[in-house]
Design a protein around this motif. Structure first.
Motif, PDB file in Angstrom:
ATOM      1  N   LYS A   1       0.831  -1.205   0.000  1.00  0.00           N
ATOM      2  CA  LYS A   1       0.000   0.000   0.000  1.00  0.00           C
ATOM      3  C   LYS A   1       0.866   1.257   0.000  1.00  0.00           C
ATOM      4  O   LYS A   1       0.566   2.238  -0.700  1.00  0.00           O
ATOM      5  CB  LYS A   1      -0.933   0.012   1.206  1.00  0.00           C
ATOM      6  N   ASP A   2       1.944   1.244   0.789  1.00  0.00           N
ATOM      7  CA  ASP A   2       2.844   2.400   0.831  1.00  0.00           C
ATOM      8  C   ASP A   2       3.429   2.682  -0.546  1.00  0.00           C
ATOM      9  O   ASP A   2       3.556   3.848  -0.967  1.00  0.00           O
ATOM     10  CB  ASP A   2       3.978   2.154   1.836  1.00  0.00           C
ATOM     11  N   ILE A   3       3.811   1.628  -1.248  1.00  0.00           N
ATOM     12  CA  ILE A   3       4.380   1.797  -2.587  1.00  0.00           C
ATOM     13  C   ILE A   3       3.339   2.381  -3.535  1.00  0.00           C
ATOM     14  O   ILE A   3       3.629   3.291  -4.326  1.00  0.00           O
ATOM     15  CB  ILE A   3       4.913   0.446  -3.108  1.00  0.00           C
ATOM     16  N   GLN A   4       2.110   1.869  -3.453  1.00  0.00           N
ATOM     17  CA  GLN A   4       1.034   2.392  -4.290  1.00  0.00           C
ATOM     18  C   GLN A   4       0.757   3.861  -3.987  1.00  0.00           C
ATOM     19  O   GLN A   4       0.583   4.678  -4.904  1.00  0.00           O
ATOM     20  CB  GLN A   4      -0.240   1.569  -4.085  1.00  0.00           C
ATOM     21  N   ASP A   5       0.714   4.207  -2.702  1.00  0.00           N
ATOM     22  CA  ASP A   5       0.457   5.595  -2.309  1.00  0.00           C
ATOM     23  C   ASP A   5       1.555   6.519  -2.813  1.00  0.00           C
ATOM     24  O   ASP A   5       1.280   7.646  -3.272  1.00  0.00           O
ATOM     25  CB  ASP A   5       0.350   5.704  -0.778  1.00  0.00           C
ATOM     26  N   LEU A   6       2.791   6.056  -2.708  1.00  0.00           N
ATOM     27  CA  LEU A   6       3.910   6.883  -3.150  1.00  0.00           C
ATOM     28  C   LEU A   6       3.854   7.107  -4.653  1.00  0.00           C
ATOM     29  O   LEU A   6       4.093   8.220  -5.149  1.00  0.00           O
ATOM     30  CB  LEU A   6       5.227   6.210  -2.759  1.00  0.00           C
ATOM     31  N   ARG A   7       3.532   6.066  -5.397  1.00  0.00           N
ATOM     32  CA  ARG A   7       3.417   6.205  -6.850  1.00  0.00           C
ATOM     33  C   ARG A   7       2.271   7.146  -7.238  1.00  0.00           C
ATOM     34  O   ARG A   7       2.364   7.866  -8.232  1.00  0.00           O
ATOM     35  CB  ARG A   7       3.198   4.829  -7.471  1.00  0.00           C
ATOM     36  N   ALA A   8       1.209   7.124  -6.422  1.00  0.00           N
ATOM     37  CA  ALA A   8       0.056   7.990  -6.719  1.00  0.00           C
ATOM     38  C   ALA A   8       0.416   9.462  -6.570  1.00  0.00           C
ATOM     39  O   ALA A   8      -0.266  10.334  -7.120  1.00  0.00           O
ATOM     40  CB  ALA A   8      -1.108   7.629  -5.802  1.00  0.00           C
ATOM     41  N   GLN A   9       1.486   9.769  -5.823  1.00  0.00           N
ATOM     42  CA  GLN A   9       1.897  11.149  -5.593  1.00  0.00           C
ATOM     43  C   GLN A   9       3.123  11.508  -6.426  1.00  0.00           C
ATOM     44  O   GLN A   9       3.870  12.424  -6.090  1.00  0.00           O
ATOM     45  CB  GLN A   9       2.210  11.347  -4.105  1.00  0.00           C
ATOM     46  N   LYS A  10       3.294  10.797  -7.523  1.00  0.00           N
ATOM     47  CA  LYS A  10       4.514  10.948  -8.318  1.00  0.00           C
ATOM     48  C   LYS A  10       4.729  12.387  -8.791  1.00  0.00           C
ATOM     49  O   LYS A  10       5.834  12.921  -8.707  1.00  0.00           O
ATOM     50  CB  LYS A  10       4.461  10.000  -9.514  1.00  0.00           C
ATOM     51  N   ARG A  11       3.671  13.039  -9.282  1.00  0.00           N
ATOM     52  CA  ARG A  11       3.831  14.409  -9.779  1.00  0.00           C
ATOM     53  C   ARG A  11       4.287  15.355  -8.680  1.00  0.00           C
ATOM     54  O   ARG A  11       5.171  16.190  -8.877  1.00  0.00           O
ATOM     55  CB  ARG A  11       2.516  14.895 -10.381  1.00  0.00           C
ATOM     56  N   ARG A  12       3.649  15.242  -7.516  1.00  0.00           N
ATOM     57  CA  ARG A  12       4.005  16.128  -6.400  1.00  0.00           C
ATOM     58  C   ARG A  12       5.449  15.890  -5.966  1.00  0.00           C
ATOM     59  O   ARG A  12       6.200  16.839  -5.696  1.00  0.00           O
ATOM     60  CB  ARG A  12       3.050  15.891  -5.227  1.00  0.00           C
ATOM     61  N   VAL A  13       5.837  14.606  -5.884  1.00  0.00           N
ATOM     62  CA  VAL A  13       7.196  14.282  -5.455  1.00  0.00           C
ATOM     63  C   VAL A  13       8.214  14.757  -6.486  1.00  0.00           C
ATOM     64  O   VAL A  13       9.271  15.303  -6.136  1.00  0.00           O
ATOM     65  CB  VAL A  13       7.335  12.758  -5.219  1.00  0.00           C
ATOM     66  N   GLN A  14       7.909  14.567  -7.759  1.00  0.00           N
ATOM     67  CA  GLN A  14       8.824  15.025  -8.804  1.00  0.00           C
ATOM     68  C   GLN A  14       8.991  16.552  -8.781  1.00  0.00           C
ATOM     69  O   GLN A  14      10.075  17.063  -9.061  1.00  0.00           O
ATOM     70  CB  GLN A  14       8.321  14.568 -10.174  1.00  0.00           C
ATOM     71  N   ALA A  15       7.908  17.252  -8.426  1.00  0.00           N
ATOM     72  CA  ALA A  15       7.995  18.712  -8.308  1.00  0.00           C
ATOM     73  C   ALA A  15       8.918  19.093  -7.152  1.00  0.00           C
ATOM     74  O   ALA A  15       9.702  20.057  -7.254  1.00  0.00           O
ATOM     75  CB  ALA A  15       6.603  19.299  -8.092  1.00  0.00           C
ATOM     76  N   LEU A  16       8.831  18.336  -6.048  1.00  0.00           N
ATOM     77  CA  LEU A  16       9.723  18.584  -4.909  1.00  0.00           C
ATOM     78  C   LEU A  16      11.176  18.356  -5.298  1.00  0.00           C
ATOM     79  O   LEU A  16      12.062  19.139  -4.956  1.00  0.00           O
ATOM     80  CB  LEU A  16       9.354  17.660  -3.746  1.00  0.00           C
ATOM     81  N   ILE A  17      11.404  17.264  -6.011  1.00  0.00           N
ATOM     82  CA  ILE A  17      12.771  16.928  -6.406  1.00  0.00           C
ATOM     83  C   ILE A  17      13.331  17.990  -7.363  1.00  0.00           C
ATOM     84  O   ILE A  17      14.505  18.373  -7.290  1.00  0.00           O
ATOM     85  CB  ILE A  17      12.803  15.532  -7.059  1.00  0.00           C
ATOM     86  N   LYS A  18      12.465  18.457  -8.258  1.00  0.00           N
ATOM     87  CA  LYS A  18      12.899  19.503  -9.190  1.00  0.00           C
ATOM     88  C   LYS A  18      13.232  20.788  -8.444  1.00  0.00           C
ATOM     89  O   LYS A  18      14.203  21.483  -8.749  1.00  0.00           O
ATOM     90  CB  LYS A  18      11.803  19.753 -10.223  1.00  0.00           C
ATOM     91  N   LYS A  19      12.402  21.101  -7.442  1.00  0.00           N
ATOM     92  CA  LYS A  19      12.618  22.315  -6.649  1.00  0.00           C
ATOM     93  C   LYS A  19      13.882  22.198  -5.809  1.00  0.00           C
ATOM     94  O   LYS A  19      14.650  23.150  -5.675  1.00  0.00           O
ATOM     95  CB  LYS A  19      11.411  22.558  -5.745  1.00  0.00           C
ATOM     96  N   PHE A  20      14.077  21.000  -5.217  1.00  0.00           N
ATOM     97  CA  PHE A  20      15.239  20.790  -4.354  1.00  0.00           C
ATOM     98  C   PHE A  20      16.148  19.732  -4.964  1.00  0.00           C
ATOM     99  O   PHE A  20      16.260  18.617  -4.457  1.00  0.00           O
ATOM    100  CB  PHE A  20      14.790  20.348  -2.961  1.00  0.00           C
ATOM    101  N   LYS A  21      16.759  20.071  -6.051  1.00  0.00           N
ATOM    102  CA  LYS A  21      17.664  19.146  -6.719  1.00  0.00           C
ATOM    103  C   LYS A  21      18.780  18.741  -5.750  1.00  0.00           C
ATOM    104  O   LYS A  21      19.396  19.599  -5.109  1.00  0.00           O
ATOM    105  CB  LYS A  21      18.271  19.815  -7.952  1.00  0.00           C
ATOM    106  N   PRO A  22      19.038  17.421  -5.612  1.00  0.00           N
ATOM    107  CA  PRO A  22      20.085  16.978  -4.679  1.00  0.00           C
ATOM    108  C   PRO A  22      21.416  17.665  -4.944  1.00  0.00           C
ATOM    109  O   PRO A  22      21.821  17.823  -6.099  1.00  0.00           O
ATOM    110  CB  PRO A  22      20.165  15.470  -4.957  1.00  0.00           C
ATOM    111  N   GLU A  23      22.063  18.073  -3.876  1.00  0.00           N
ATOM    112  CA  GLU A  23      23.334  18.785  -3.998  1.00  0.00           C
ATOM    113  C   GLU A  23      24.502  17.833  -3.769  1.00  0.00           C
ATOM    114  O   GLU A  23      24.366  16.785  -3.145  1.00  0.00           O
ATOM    115  CB  GLU A  23      23.392  19.923  -2.969  1.00  0.00           C
TER     116      GLU A  23
END
Length: 314
Positions: A170-192
């Protein structure tokens, strides 16, 4: 009173080998409760877990690294599976012991009674099968109760294991369902990249460290870069531990309150500061899958994050 070495004749009953096999089987059968069967591991479990582990590894790459919540679930599943296997081994061993004890009580001499009964061509020293089964029923009650408890515990362990696997799915499914939001976070905070001259922490982690220290310090110590044990984001300079007590001891009331404030602030300002997740008092809050969640018991105050707040950044 007759001594053990007495030569006084005693009545013996010849029991043929096929009959002995039936007696031992009957004795073993007494240890299971009516209508219960020990839960067995699904042969497809390993394939199921392998699939989940691959999904986690892929998500770890796509979602900014170190999905600590999912890795904690993996740890819990591993423990539950080990517990289930050990209980099944105990259950199988105990069943065999009951059958052996049934025969052992009626054997003479120093030879291993269980082996002697099954191997002897002339088992005249064994009482008739009716007496043997009666003996098991009346005198092995404690062992039978132990087996019944093991049956219940094994079933419970299997249910716990299945629950943990379903939660991870279920956790994996929930995380995948939020893919756009998470990708936006990653784009905003690109790993340094790790840095030099700043103790090895990234600029973002250094900013979070300084901000937390100014707002809520001083702390007994703040630990950041670490390569040993399970380094999590510490190894890449993207995590710091804000200690509220030292020496592996539980913090005082004021120390706990300080940790509460740090954790609350970190969660509330995660999107502004680029914080990825926070761990405090055996709970984790991951901004990629919001909400506090209990973690598995790692067996110690420090391992369970009761003496420090762990903060990881993207």
């Amino acid at each position: 009173m007759e001594s053990p070495s007495s030569t006084r004749p005693r009545r013996v009953v010849r029991v043929r080998r096929p009959a002995l096999a039936l007696i031992v089987a009957a004795a073993a059968a007494l240890v299971t409760t009516a209508g219960t069967t020990p839960a067995q591991a699904d042969p497809g479990d390993l394939g199921r877990l392998s699939k989940l582990n691959k999904q986690i590894a892929q998500l770890d790459k796509e979602y900014g690294g170190d999905l600590a919540k999912l890795k904690d679930a993996q740890y819990g599943i591993k423990k539950a599976r080990q517990k289930q296997r050990l209980l099944q081994q105990d259950l199988d061993s105990a069943r065999i012991i009951v059958a052996q004890m049934a025969a052992s009580q009626y054997m003479t001499g120093t030879t291993d009674p269980a082996v002697a009964v099954l191997a002897s061509d002339d088992p005249d020293n064994v009482l008739n099968n009716a007496s043997l089964v009666s003996h098991v029923a009346s005198n092995q009650a404690a062992k039978v109760r132990q087996i019944e408890r093991l049956v219940a515990e094994q079933r419970k362990a299997r249910e716990e294991y299945e629950r943990k696997v379903q939660e991870l799915e279920k956790d994996i499914q929930d995380l995948r369902a939020q893919k756009r939001r998470v990708q936006a976070l990653i784009k905003k905070f690109k790993p340094e990249s790790p840095s030099s001259g700043m103790g090895g922490v990234t600029p973002r982690m250094l900013k979070v460290k300084n901000t937390i220290d100014i707002e809520f310090g001083p702390f007994p110590i703040i630990g950041c870069v670490r390569l040993t044990g399970d380094p999590q984001d510490h190894a890449t300079g993207r995590a710091c531990d804000f200690m509220v007590s030292t020496g592996g001891t539980m913090p005082s009331a004021s120390g706990k309150a300080q940790g509460d404030r740090v954790a609350e602030y970190a969660v509330a300002n995660a999107n502004r500061l680029g914080i990825k997740y926070v761990i405090w008092r055996q709970r984790i809050y991951d901004v990629r899958s919001p909400g506090w969640r209990m973690m598995e018991n790692r067996g110690g105050i420090t391992a369970n994050h009761y003496d420090h707040v762990h903060i990881s950044v993207f």
